[in-house]
Design a protein around this motif. Sequence first.
Motif, PDB file in Angstrom:
ATOM      1  N   VAL A  95      13.912 -10.113 -19.467  1.00  0.00           N
ATOM      2  CA  VAL A  95      14.485 -11.434 -19.189  1.00  0.00           C
ATOM      3  C   VAL A  95      13.503 -12.520 -19.632  1.00  0.00           C
ATOM      4  O   VAL A  95      13.898 -13.527 -20.237  1.00  0.00           O
ATOM      5  N   LYS A  96      12.224 -12.329 -19.361  1.00  0.00           N
ATOM      6  CA  LYS A  96      11.203 -13.275 -19.827  1.00  0.00           C
ATOM      7  C   LYS A  96      11.247 -13.415 -21.347  1.00  0.00           C
ATOM      8  O   LYS A  96      11.169 -14.525 -21.896  1.00  0.00           O
ATOM      9  N   LYS A  97      11.349 -12.289 -22.051  1.00  0.00           N
ATOM     10  CA  LYS A  97      11.402 -12.314 -23.516  1.00  0.00           C
ATOM     11  C   LYS A  97      12.618 -13.080 -24.009  1.00  0.00           C
ATOM     12  O   LYS A  97      12.536 -13.849 -24.980  1.00  0.00           O
ATOM     13  N   TYR A  98      13.747 -12.866 -23.356  1.00  0.00           N
ATOM     14  CA  TYR A  98      14.974 -13.577 -23.736  1.00  0.00           C
ATOM     15  C   TYR A  98      14.798 -15.082 -23.566  1.00  0.00           C
ATOM     16  O   TYR A  98      15.130 -15.872 -24.459  1.00  0.00           O
ATOM     17  N   LEU A  99      14.285 -15.481 -22.420  1.00  0.00           N
ATOM     18  CA  LEU A  99      14.134 -16.904 -22.127  1.00  0.00           C
ATOM     19  C   LEU A  99      13.114 -17.566 -23.042  1.00  0.00           C
ATOM     20  O   LEU A  99      13.360 -18.648 -23.594  1.00  0.00           O
ATOM     21  N   ARG A 100      11.980 -16.912 -23.217  1.00  0.00           N
ATOM     22  CA  ARG A 100      10.889 -17.532 -23.974  1.00  0.00           C
ATOM     23  C   ARG A 100      11.130 -17.517 -25.475  1.00  0.00           C
ATOM     24  O   ARG A 100      10.496 -18.265 -26.220  1.00  0.00           O
ATOM     25  N   SER A 101      12.072 -16.666 -25.914  1.00  0.00           N
ATOM     26  CA  SER A 101      12.465 -16.681 -27.336  1.00  0.00           C
ATOM     27  C   SER A 101      13.732 -17.501 -27.546  1.00  0.00           C
ATOM     28  O   SER A 101      14.256 -17.559 -28.648  1.00  0.00           O
ATOM     29  N   TYR A 102      14.211 -18.130 -26.484  1.00  0.00           N
ATOM     30  CA  TYR A 102      15.452 -18.906 -26.496  1.00  0.00           C
ATOM     31  C   TYR A 102      16.622 -18.089 -27.055  1.00  0.00           C
ATOM     32  O   TYR A 102      17.414 -18.564 -27.866  1.00  0.00           O
ATOM     33  N   GLY A 103      16.706 -16.841 -26.565  1.00  0.00           N
ATOM     34  CA  GLY A 103      17.843 -15.992 -26.894  1.00  0.00           C
ATOM     35  C   GLY A 103      17.684 -15.152 -28.133  1.00  0.00           C
ATOM     36  O   GLY A 103      18.547 -14.323 -28.430  1.00  0.00           O
ATOM     37  N   ALA A 104      16.596 -15.330 -28.868  1.00  0.00           N
ATOM     38  CA  ALA A 104      16.400 -14.556 -30.102  1.00  0.00           C
ATOM     39  C   ALA A 104      16.153 -13.076 -29.793  1.00  0.00           C
ATOM     40  O   ALA A 104      16.564 -12.196 -30.555  1.00  0.00           O
ATOM     41  N   VAL A 105      15.458 -12.804 -28.697  1.00  0.00           N
ATOM     42  CA  VAL A 105      15.210 -11.420 -28.274  1.00  0.00           C
ATOM     43  C   VAL A 105      16.171 -11.126 -27.130  1.00  0.00           C
ATOM     44  O   VAL A 105      15.959 -11.552 -25.991  1.00  0.00           O
ATOM     45  N   ASP A 106      17.245 -10.429 -27.463  1.00  0.00           N
ATOM     46  CA  ASP A 106      18.311 -10.175 -26.489  1.00  0.00           C
ATOM     47  C   ASP A 106      18.557  -8.667 -26.422  1.00  0.00           C
ATOM     48  O   ASP A 106      19.396  -8.115 -27.131  1.00  0.00           O
ATOM     49  N   LEU A 107      17.810  -8.004 -25.549  1.00  0.00           N
ATOM     50  CA  LEU A 107      17.869  -6.547 -25.446  1.00  0.00           C
ATOM     51  C   LEU A 107      19.239  -6.073 -24.961  1.00  0.00           C
ATOM     52  O   LEU A 107      19.836  -6.686 -24.086  1.00  0.00           O
ATOM     53  N   LYS A 108      19.720  -4.967 -25.549  1.00  0.00           N
ATOM     54  CA  LYS A 108      20.958  -4.332 -25.103  1.00  0.00           C
ATOM     55  C   LYS A 108      20.648  -2.976 -24.488  1.00  0.00           C
ATOM     56  O   LYS A 108      19.711  -2.299 -24.909  1.00  0.00           O
ATOM     57  N   ASP A 109      21.462  -2.588 -23.492  1.00  0.00           N
ATOM     58  CA  ASP A 109      21.287  -1.250 -22.926  1.00  0.00           C
ATOM     59  C   ASP A 109      22.013  -0.224 -23.792  1.00  0.00           C
ATOM     60  O   ASP A 109      22.572  -0.568 -24.846  1.00  0.00           O
ATOM     61  N   SER A 110      22.022   1.014 -23.359  1.00  0.00           N
ATOM     62  CA  SER A 110      22.599   2.093 -24.163  1.00  0.00           C
ATOM     63  C   SER A 110      24.106   1.969 -24.325  1.00  0.00           C
ATOM     64  O   SER A 110      24.693   2.598 -25.208  1.00  0.00           O
ATOM     65  N   TYR A 111      24.749   1.165 -23.497  1.00  0.00           N
ATOM     66  CA  TYR A 111      26.196   0.970 -23.602  1.00  0.00           C
ATOM     67  C   TYR A 111      26.550  -0.323 -24.341  1.00  0.00           C
ATOM     68  O   TYR A 111      27.718  -0.692 -24.426  1.00  0.00           O
ATOM     69  N   GLY A 112      25.537  -1.017 -24.852  1.00  0.00           N
ATOM     70  CA  GLY A 112      25.783  -2.210 -25.651  1.00  0.00           C
ATOM     71  C   GLY A 112      25.828  -3.512 -24.880  1.00  0.00           C
ATOM     72  O   GLY A 112      26.122  -4.566 -25.449  1.00  0.00           O
ATOM     73  N   THR A 113      25.530  -3.477 -23.582  1.00  0.00           N
ATOM     74  CA  THR A 113      25.519  -4.702 -22.771  1.00  0.00           C
ATOM     75  C   THR A 113      24.154  -5.370 -22.897  1.00  0.00           C
ATOM     76  O   THR A 113      23.126  -4.711 -22.778  1.00  0.00           O
ATOM     77  N   SER A 114      24.150  -6.677 -23.139  1.00  0.00           N
ATOM     78  CA  SER A 114      22.895  -7.382 -23.392  1.00  0.00           C
ATOM     79  C   SER A 114      22.459  -8.236 -22.213  1.00  0.00           C
ATOM     80  O   SER A 114      23.231  -8.500 -21.283  1.00  0.00           O
ATOM     81  N   VAL A 115      21.205  -8.675 -22.283  1.00  0.00           N
ATOM     82  CA  VAL A 115      20.664  -9.610 -21.293  1.00  0.00           C
ATOM     83  C   VAL A 115      21.527 -10.861 -21.239  1.00  0.00           C
ATOM     84  O   VAL A 115      21.885 -11.359 -20.162  1.00  0.00           O
TER      85      VAL A 115
END
Length: 209
Positions: free
Chosen positions: A166-186
């Motif tokens: 979540v920190k990575k998502y926020l600090r990259s302003y959405g550029a780093v948006d990890l997905k789980d194994s089912y394709g759901t993202s932060v």
Amino acid sequence: MRRGMAIFCPLIMTFILVSFGFRPSKVKVPEALKVNKPTEVLFPKNKTYFNAVMIAPPFIGSSYIGFKEALAFKESQGDYFIINTLGYLGKYQFGIGTLQLMGVYNATAFLNDPKLQEKVFLTNIARNKWILRRDIKRYVGKRIAGIEITESGMLAAAHLAGAGNVKKYLRSYGAVDLKDSYGTSVGDYMRKFSGYDVSNVLPKRNPRI
């Protein structure tokens, strides 16, 4: 003779049916099925049965209870006793590593104890809130990738992918948006679970059950 049989047979059948209908039924209930005192929770072991017409969780507003029940419905449809294809457990789909961080080491006992699962969920939310406390102050109210950032959205996303992602998502302003194994993202969880009031959950450093 035949005429007499035709008259008396229906009368005999009627008499038999009526006598059966008024006979009191005596069924002995086994001791194991008798409820002799109130119980806090009644639930089937290892399996949860749902009404076939239930397609969404009951409307319980934007409180903490609404937040956790909506998240649970997304994770497992609220099934305490389920294990998914990746080995995540219970109503809130916890991994073994996270359970150990919470002080829970017996996966079988966890899976069969709804009250413990609720405690672990609250404890984990408090832990994530501590880890994200500075980010909550910094980003709540802002928009990132078209999503309004809220505290509940951040905590839901942390439940999905971990507070670090979540920190990575926020600090990259959405550029780093990890997905789980089912394709759901932060970002998906940020959007779906925004706007709940989770202010009653206090941040705690390294909490354990």
